[in-house]
Design an enzyme around this catalytic site. Sequence first.
Site: not given
Ligand code: FAD
Length: 316
Positions: A137, A140-141
């Site tokens: 990302c 982010c970094d």
């Molecule tokens: P997710 O955070 O992916 O959450 C989805 C959840 O659903 C997960 O916990 C997963 O376990 C669960 N899940 C999936 N399938 C199932 C299932 N079948 N049954 C039950 N549960 C399930 N964003 C920023 O704004 N700033 C940053 O600095 C930043 N840094 C990042 C650094 C890294 C290393 C990464 C990987 C991402 C970063 N991001 C950052 C991006 C950010 O994390 C994502 O955009 C955000 O988390 C998306 O949120 P979400 O709820 O859509 O999905």
Amino acid sequence: MSTVLDLAIIGGGPAGLTAGMYATRGGLGNVVMYEKGVVGGQITKSSEIENYPGITQVVSGLELMEKWPEQVMRFGLKYEMSDIIRVSRADDGLFNILLEGGESVKAKSVIVCTGSVPKKSGVEGEDTFYGRGVSFCATCDGFFYKNKEVAVLGGGDAALEEALFLSNICSKVYLVHRRDEFRASPATVQRVNKNSKIELVLNSTVKKIYGDVSGVNGVLVVDKAGVERDLKVPGVFVFVGMKVNNEVLLQENGEFLCEMSKGGEVVVDLDMNTSLKGLFAAGDIRINAAKQVVCAAGDGATAAINAISYLESLHE
Ligand code: FAD
Ligand code: NAP
């Protein structure tokens, strides 16, 4: 007869948690959020985040998300640790949530917030140095490599766009791609070619990412002629594609429950409605997601507000 949920939320990341808060605080009484892993989502794996509004110091992703469940549960959201296998629609118009282990739960509406995971390149050192020089990302970094040299791996839109983004922060960006043609759109390729801070390292694969206890020290690349090159960079950004966690929407007949993009993301409108009434999608899983915590949280709120309206419309 088992209770029918007003709303089932699949995934407990920023989108799912925020959806849960808006749904319960908005008056829904019977809402369950299913999360298979760590509540808080993929950001809990990030060592540093500093671009969430209101955060004045760099915190770890885990620290950022720590208080979210506590705040959300105050309004009555129920949480169940469970891997959801499939969401389908029954003949009675209700949704069927199939849990791991075979149990089924019925719900009047569903918000899918299962997020995404970056694809790994499989290169040696990628796992070892993840979070210590290896990142997926740039938004982010990237700032942590201000005025330093970095390497970007990949040849698609994401790699080239992120290389351009990093060129505004870093002193130099090596763009390492395994072919001499890019998948990215021609306009983006043109911008990259014109950027004097980006050096193309083409027809090259990464042999290994190396470093020590403090993190990455460099990347060893090898071209098609077998000539090796040592790029001494403290940061490596891997953009070899994203994997959207869309499996829960895949039906037994091999089709998806709602309309999907070619890339496997859920097609939604601005209200986070999918093509199927009562089914919403929010966060990284949906089309054109900015893939940021603040955006996922916003989507979750939007989806919940519209799920409440949908449930009200069932009584009209
Ligand atoms: P997710 O955070 O992916 O959450 C989805 C959840 O659903 C997960 O916990 C997963 O376990 C669960 N899940 C999936 N399938 C199932 C299932 N079948 N049954 C039950 N549960 C399930 N964003 C920023 O704004 N700033 C940053 O600095 C930043 N840094 C990042 C650094 C890294 C290393 C990464 C990987 C991402 C970063 N991001 C950052 C991006 C950010 O994390 C994502 O955009 C955000 O988390 C998306 O949120 P979400 O709820 O859509 O999905
Ligand atoms: P992508 O288009 O699938 O490109 C992935 C790139 O990584 C390819 O160049 C591929 O090389 C390379 N790659 C794959 N596995 C690799 C490995 N193991 N080692 C080294 N290199 C590897 O992925 P993306 O760039 O993340 O884009 C995903 C989708 O989102 C695409 O449809 C893209 O167009 C879209 N997108 C659009 C925009 C935009 O419209 N502005 C922005 C970002 C993404 P090869 O080319 O040799 O296969």
